[in-house]
Write a protein that holds these residues in place. Structure first.
Motif, mmCIF file in Angstrom:
data_model
loop_
_atom_site.group_PDB
_atom_site.id
_atom_site.type_symbol
_atom_site.label_atom_id
_atom_site.label_comp_id
_atom_site.label_asym_id
_atom_site.label_seq_id
_atom_site.Cartn_x
_atom_site.Cartn_y
_atom_site.Cartn_z
ATOM 1 N N TRP A 199 0.700 -0.906 -0.146
ATOM 2 C CA TRP A 199 0.343 -0.220 -0.124
ATOM 3 C C TRP A 199 0.871 1.044 0.032
ATOM 4 C CZ3 TRP A 199 -2.460 2.274 4.889
ATOM 5 C CH2 TRP A 199 -2.993 3.590 4.376
ATOM 6 N N VAL A 227 1.563 -5.438 3.711
ATOM 7 C CA VAL A 227 0.825 -6.053 4.963
ATOM 8 C C VAL A 227 1.203 -7.718 5.704
ATOM 9 C CG1 VAL A 227 -0.945 -7.878 2.602
ATOM 10 C CG2 VAL A 227 -1.961 -7.161 4.643
ATOM 11 N N ALA A 244 -6.363 -9.155 6.546
ATOM 12 C CA ALA A 244 -6.577 -8.607 5.433
ATOM 13 C C ALA A 244 -6.544 -9.581 4.126
ATOM 14 C CB ALA A 244 -6.601 -7.043 4.788
ATOM 15 N N SER A 302 6.071 -9.645 9.017
ATOM 16 C CA SER A 302 5.053 -10.296 9.896
ATOM 17 C C SER A 302 5.397 -11.155 11.174
ATOM 18 C CB SER A 302 4.246 -11.393 8.635
ATOM 19 O OG SER A 302 3.660 -10.849 7.819
ATOM 20 N N ASP A 320 -1.650 -4.125 10.540
ATOM 21 C CA ASP A 320 -2.640 -5.376 9.695
ATOM 22 C C ASP A 320 -1.116 -4.695 8.745
ATOM 23 O OD1 ASP A 320 -4.164 -6.576 10.739
ATOM 24 O OD2 ASP A 320 -6.257 -5.574 9.910
ATOM 25 N N TRP A 321 -1.323 -3.579 8.580
ATOM 26 C CA TRP A 321 0.138 -3.280 7.686
ATOM 27 C C TRP A 321 0.792 -2.582 8.464
ATOM 28 C CZ3 TRP A 321 -1.222 -3.035 2.348
ATOM 29 C CH2 TRP A 321 -2.171 -3.654 2.372
ATOM 30 N N MET A 351 -8.150 -3.638 1.189
ATOM 31 C CA MET A 351 -7.281 -3.104 2.520
ATOM 32 C C MET A 351 -8.249 -3.815 3.646
ATOM 33 S SD MET A 351 -5.443 -0.366 2.059
ATOM 34 C CE MET A 351 -4.924 0.154 3.679
#
Length: 309
Positions: free
Chosen positions: A194, A203, A208, A229, A235-236, A290
């Motif tokens: 994003w 992400v 998501a 992660s 989430d982002w 998203m």
């Protein structure tokens, strides 16, 4: 009166009484107006059996999939951000800010308020919301899947059977899509980026669109995504342009909120594997990339199938 006649008369009266009692019990069951449920924070909540005016901020995907139109829809900064991919389902539904102001809830006159995160009702807020309308906190947290949330929302609005139908249909479509992806892109990796305000975010693998790509569709997770992660707190996660040099993804799905971002002209960006191989697919911020839920995931799956050749 003969004994036999009296006997049958008494039997008839008794049977009629039992029949009426049974009808009354059935009638009482059918017309019950509330149910008492225990939410994710152990609140005992007396919810309407058939709620008519529901607020479920950021839970709209679930509500719409259950054929319920909420009376308010989630937004940030007076609509600067909203779930535009649900626009056709939420036409003319007024906005409510993400922090759920008391006065906005009171004005909406809901008969049920669904809350998607426990943090929203901390600091005494739950009691305040519950004074306005029965308030149910849906199961939430990093380990709670969207399927679990859907079923919990369904329990609160008395639509469990419908939710099972939604999941069955989705899983049938997902199984077909996963098979197609494995055939067209065997052992291929992908990432979702994003870009907004000339900054990049990636992400994480359990949220998501990340959960969709790796868990639902079986695309390979790049090492960089795995590493980020593990430390992700949202989430982002922000990622520097220099760090992107480590992104060895065959496909990049880009949520582009800044079409004129200077970073797109940088050699680092242009030398990304997916960019060089013309396997960068760009989507606007009004799409479902998203978000999560059966509607969002169905739309994203269609996009992946279209892009992967």
């Amino acid at each position: 009166m003969k004994k036999s006649t009296r006997f049958f008369s008494l039997l008839t009266i008794t049977f009629t009484g039992l029949l009426l009692a049974g009808c009354q019990n059935k009638s009482t069951t059918k017309t019950a107006t509330t149910r008492t449920l225990t939410d994710s924070m152990q609140h005992k909540v007396k919810v309407p059996t058939h709620p008519k005016r529901v607020i479920g901020s950021y839970l709209e995907d679930y509500l719409v999939s259950l054929d319920i139109q909420p009376v308010r829809q989630w937004s940030v900064k007076n609509g600067t951000s909203r779930q535009d991919y649900l626009a056709k389902y939420l036409k003319d539904v007024p906005l409510i800010n993400y922090d759920l102001p008391y006065e906005s809830i009171a004005k909406a006159k809901p008969d049920l308020v669904l809350v998607g995160t426990s943090s929203t009702v901390q600091g005494g807020k739950y009691a305040q919301y519950n004074k306005l309308a029965p308030t149910y906190v849906v199961k939430n947290g990093d380990t709670v899947s969207w399927r679990t949330q859907l079923m919990d929302v369904a329990k609160a609005v008395n639509k469990t059977a419908k939710a099972k139908q939604v999941l069955k249909k989705y899983d049938q479509q997902r199984a077909k899509a996963r098979k197609t992806v494995q055939q067209k892109a065997p052992n291929q990796s992908a990432a979702v980026l994003w870009v907004t305000n000339n900054s990049a975010f990636i992400v994480n693998d359990h949220a998501a669109s990340g959960a969709l790509l790796y868990q639902e569709l079986g695309l390979k997770e790049p090492a960089l995504v795995q590493s980020i992660s593990k430390k992700a707190t949202a989430d982002w996660s922000p990622i520097s342009l220099e760090k992107l040099t480590e992104l060895d993804a065959d496909y990049i799905f880009l949520v582009n909120s800044d079409k004129s971002a200077a970073m797109f002209n940088e050699p680092i960006w242009q030398n990304l594997k997916a960019v060089k191989n013309q396997k960068l697919f760009s989507y606007g911020p009004k799409t479902s990339w998203m978000y999560k839920g059966p509607i969002a995931y169905t739309e994203m799956t269609k996009s992946v199938l279209k892009d992967i050749q």
